[in-house]
Design an enzyme around this catalytic site. Sequence first.
Site, mmCIF file in Angstrom:
data_model
loop_
_atom_site.group_PDB
_atom_site.id
_atom_site.type_symbol
_atom_site.label_atom_id
_atom_site.label_comp_id
_atom_site.label_asym_id
_atom_site.label_seq_id
_atom_site.Cartn_x
_atom_site.Cartn_y
_atom_site.Cartn_z
ATOM 1 N N THR A 15 3.289 -12.683 -3.708
ATOM 2 C CA THR A 15 4.069 -13.586 -2.869
ATOM 3 C C THR A 15 4.956 -12.771 -1.941
ATOM 4 O O THR A 15 5.006 -11.547 -2.023
ATOM 5 C CB THR A 15 4.930 -14.534 -3.727
ATOM 6 N N LYS A 47 8.518 -21.723 -3.858
ATOM 7 C CA LYS A 47 9.083 -20.584 -4.579
ATOM 8 C C LYS A 47 10.537 -20.343 -4.195
ATOM 9 O O LYS A 47 11.159 -19.407 -4.689
ATOM 10 C CB LYS A 47 8.255 -19.333 -4.302
ATOM 11 N N GLY A 59 14.900 -17.566 -4.749
ATOM 12 C CA GLY A 59 13.479 -17.415 -4.491
ATOM 13 C C GLY A 59 12.916 -16.423 -5.485
ATOM 14 O O GLY A 59 13.621 -15.508 -5.918
ATOM 15 N N SER A 138 4.617 -8.994 -2.965
ATOM 16 C CA SER A 138 3.559 -8.124 -2.453
ATOM 17 C C SER A 138 3.647 -7.932 -0.946
ATOM 18 O O SER A 138 3.293 -6.883 -0.427
ATOM 19 C CB SER A 138 2.188 -8.678 -2.826
ATOM 20 N N ALA A 169 2.189 -12.465 6.412
ATOM 21 C CA ALA A 169 0.946 -13.202 6.135
ATOM 22 C C ALA A 169 -0.242 -12.605 6.895
ATOM 23 O O ALA A 169 -1.378 -12.702 6.432
ATOM 24 C CB ALA A 169 1.120 -14.679 6.481
ATOM 25 N N CYS A 172 -0.661 -9.166 4.368
ATOM 26 C CA CYS A 172 -0.779 -9.267 2.909
ATOM 27 C C CYS A 172 -1.685 -10.436 2.524
ATOM 28 O O CYS A 172 -1.388 -11.583 2.860
ATOM 29 C CB CYS A 172 0.604 -9.448 2.277
ATOM 30 N N THR A 175 -0.116 -13.525 0.666
ATOM 31 C CA THR A 175 0.939 -14.265 1.369
ATOM 32 C C THR A 175 0.273 -15.210 2.368
ATOM 33 O O THR A 175 -0.617 -14.800 3.102
ATOM 34 C CB THR A 175 1.869 -13.283 2.114
#
Length: 187
Positions: A15, A47, A59, A138, A169, A172, A175
Amino acid sequence: MQNTIPDRAGPWHGTTILTVRKGGRVVVGGDGQVSIGQTIIKSNARKVRRLGKGDVIGGFAGATADAFTLFERLESKLEQYPGQLTRAAVELAKDWRTDRYLRRLEAMMIVADRDVSLVLTGTGDVLEPEAGIMAIGSGGNYALAAARALFETDTDAETIVRRSLDIAADICVYTNRNVTLEALTAA
């Protein structure tokens, strides 16, 4: 036969959570992807959420059940030490490190109130970020780098968080772009 259950790689995978404190605001944002190994299980998980009486944002990255256990414990500490996020976080970190059950929990947390932003880990760390920016997960380093670059511009905290999570995003695979944001007016 191939093992279909992933190895527990650690609490910081899977995440991206980012906090930025700028211009009288603190914003915590996170993506919504939940993965087990190479499979996306859910794309719209929340989250990031408000804790206590709504004056703290939290978070998490890591195992969901573990994170909710830690959120509950932190809320209990906030009831014990109202308006003292740092004290509540330190007390939680002590318990997390020394309690036999809690020691096994695999998650990291970012928490923020009007005055302070903190990262909490199972190794007993309670860290306050330099320059009001911190990320975990991550994709955390990608989001952190993007946020640091954007911080020096005229961009507001919410836009920095959104854009940085979008950049993470792009890089990763754990994400996604289903972002949840929570914000508070900073002290």
